[in-house]
Design an enzyme around this catalytic site. Structure first.
Site, PDB file in Angstrom:
ATOM      1  N   ASP A   1     -50.054   0.108 -31.263  1.00 18.54           N
ATOM      2  CA  ASP A   1     -49.880   1.530 -31.998  1.00 18.54           C
ATOM      3  C   ASP A   1     -49.790   2.735 -31.450  1.00 18.54           C
ATOM      4  O   ASP A   1     -49.626   3.921 -31.937  1.00 18.54           O
ATOM      5  CB  ASP A   1     -51.368   1.885 -32.921  1.00 18.54           C
ATOM      6  CG  ASP A   1     -51.348   0.709 -33.997  1.00 18.54           C
ATOM      7  OD1 ASP A   1     -50.376   0.495 -34.858  1.00 18.54           O
ATOM      8  OD2 ASP A   1     -52.661   0.005 -34.055  1.00 18.54           O
TER       9      ASP A   1
ATOM     10  N   ASP B   1     -45.949  -3.673 -39.421  1.00 19.35           N
ATOM     11  CA  ASP B   1     -46.216  -2.144 -38.992  1.00 19.35           C
ATOM     12  C   ASP B   1     -45.622  -1.964 -37.514  1.00 19.35           C
ATOM     13  O   ASP B   1     -45.166  -0.860 -37.294  1.00 19.35           O
ATOM     14  CB  ASP B   1     -47.535  -1.990 -38.880  1.00 19.35           C
ATOM     15  CG  ASP B   1     -48.399  -2.648 -40.154  1.00 19.35           C
ATOM     16  OD1 ASP B   1     -47.934  -3.819 -40.500  1.00 19.35           O
ATOM     17  OD2 ASP B   1     -49.606  -2.086 -40.337  1.00 19.35           O
TER      18      ASP B   1
HETATM   19  N1  GLY Z   1     -50.833  -0.082 -39.497  1.00 20.60           N
HETATM   20  C1  GLY Z   1     -52.213  -0.237 -40.203  1.00 20.60           C
HETATM   21  C2  GLY Z   1     -51.865   0.109 -41.458  1.00 20.60           C
HETATM   22  O1  GLY Z   1     -50.840   0.322 -42.180  1.00 20.60           O
HETATM   23  O2  GLY Z   1     -52.923  -0.168 -42.346  1.00 20.60           O
END
Ligand code: GLY
Length: 399
Positions: free
Chosen positions: A115, A179
């Site tokens: 992330d 994601d």
């Molecule tokens: N990247 C985590 C979410 O979308 O909850």
């Protein structure tokens, strides 16, 4: 893209009304004014605390949850303050955005999850875009190096999560979530800034394998693809935050629409744009898409129409569509119109909080993860971030 006469004339007309009433008139001005007031309250609380608090959401006991630099959401509040500066050009926000961004400096060497792209591009990335701060270039390149430590050569992907904690209970080896497309912008930017093509190549490899493995024939995507690290083959196609493995988790679709549009901008590879448009078309035509264009948290949730909506997905899709309508696509206005409908919905009392409520976040009604019984129908800082990004993109298009 050509602007219609009405699009050009309307802001002028509304600006003059504003001069008479003393209140900001027009959709964009009114939402900027609201953001200024609501975020002003949030900033007031942070500044009074004497700490660099980083607001994420409202807890079940109505208190605000603040995160540390290593939370995937730590860049969004600093990023929202950058957008507040961008939208108002009020220089009082500059030192605040800078301070909240630089409080994340430890994130640059983080290798424990993927992330870092969300974290660093929403904070340092916006800071670089708006101020050209040289030190932020170094932060972006260093962060890209950290993200590349998670690249797995044989499958050709960046491993999203380590397999420990709850992720360790699923039997995964190399889980990659949709994601992760969002994190590639960090890598494209790092190559642009450093001239080192390594980051770009890693991003392209990841995007290509994602294109190949993550999507179903109807354009919807899986949440999690688990790869074999040694063999490179797909071991599982599953979900973590959706209703079921085969269901259409809305935020995953939003990450795909936005992520592949961004990857097209950074590479010019038409396949990425085609995928972004295909996933968007699937969403807008799906039998359960709501009339106000704010998706249910999962398009296949069994309790639709009583299922919860997810404002964060809607805001992210709107931000993506305002970019897509600037590309060479058929009938670009259709994408702007859809984004405008989303924005009208999000800015209505159904989703936008009354001033001084909602933990001083802008939007209500987002969903973090129902399967984890976590963040259910709450304000979330990333919904606000993408709402402001969408507003800034809409403003740029219309002015
Ligand atoms: N990247 C985590 C979410 O979308 O909850």
């Amino acid at each position: 893209m050509k602007k219609s006469l009405a699009l050009i004339a309307l802001p002028l007309l509304l600006a003059s009304c504003g001069e008479k009433t003393g209140k900001p008139q027009g959709f964009i001005a009114e939402n900027i004014d609201f953001a200024r007031q609501q975020m002003g309250k949030q900033i007031g609380i942070i500044e009074a605390s004497g700490e660099c608090l980083n607001p994420v959401k409202v807890n079940t006991d109505s208190t605000v949850y603040y995160c540390k630099y290593d939370d995937w959401r730590s860049g969004f509040f600093p990023g929202a303050v950058w957008y507040l500066y961008d939208l108002t050009k009020d220089e009082k926000y500059l030192p605040l955005a800078k301070k909240y961004t630089e409080a994340l400096h430890e994130a640059q060497t983080m290798t424990a999850h993927h992330d870092i792209g969300f974290i660093v591009m929403s904070s340092y990335g916006n800071g670089l875009r708006l101020t050209g701060n040289e030190a932020y270039k170094d932060a972006i390149v260093r962060s890209a190096q950290s993200l590349c430590t998670r690249f797995r050569e044989v499958p050709g992907v960046i491993q999203s999560w380590d397999v420990r904690g709850w992720q360790g209970t699923r039997g995964w080896e190399c889980p990659v979530i949709i994601d992760n497309m969002m994190n590639l912008e960090l890598l494209f930017k790092a190559t642009e800034l450093s001239g080192d093509s390594t980051y770009h190549k890693v991003a392209v490899s990841h995007a290509n394998r994602t294109l190949q493995e993550h999507f179903r024939p109807n354009g919807s995507c899986y949440h999690v693809i688990d790869y074999s690290i040694a063999g490179g083959n797909v071991r599982n196609r599953q979900t973590a935050q959706g209703y079921s493995d085969e269901s259409i988790w809305s935020r995953g679709q939003a990450w795909a629409i936005y992520g592949f549009a961004m990857a097209y901008r950074c590479t010019g590879d038409k396949r990425y744009l085609e995928q972004s448009l295909k996933t968007f078309d699937m969403m807008r035509n799906y039998k359960t898409m709501a009339a106000d264009c704010v998706p249910y948290w999962d398009m296949d949730a069994p309790d639709i129409p009583n299922a919860l909506r997810d404002a964060s997905s809607a805001a992210c899709i709107a931000a993506a569509l305002y970019e897509i309508c600037t590309f060479n696509v058929d009938n670009p206005q259709q994408y702007k119109d859809y984004a405008d409908t989303i924005m009208e919905s999000l800015a209505s009392p159904a989703y936008r909080a009354p001033l001084g409520t909602n933990g001083n976040f802008l939007l209500m009604h987002s969903v973090g993860s129902i399967p984890h019984n976590n963040e259910i129908d709450v304000p979330l800082n990333y919904a606000d971030y993408y709402f402001l990004e969408a507003l800034a993109r809409k403003k740029a298009l219309e002015e």
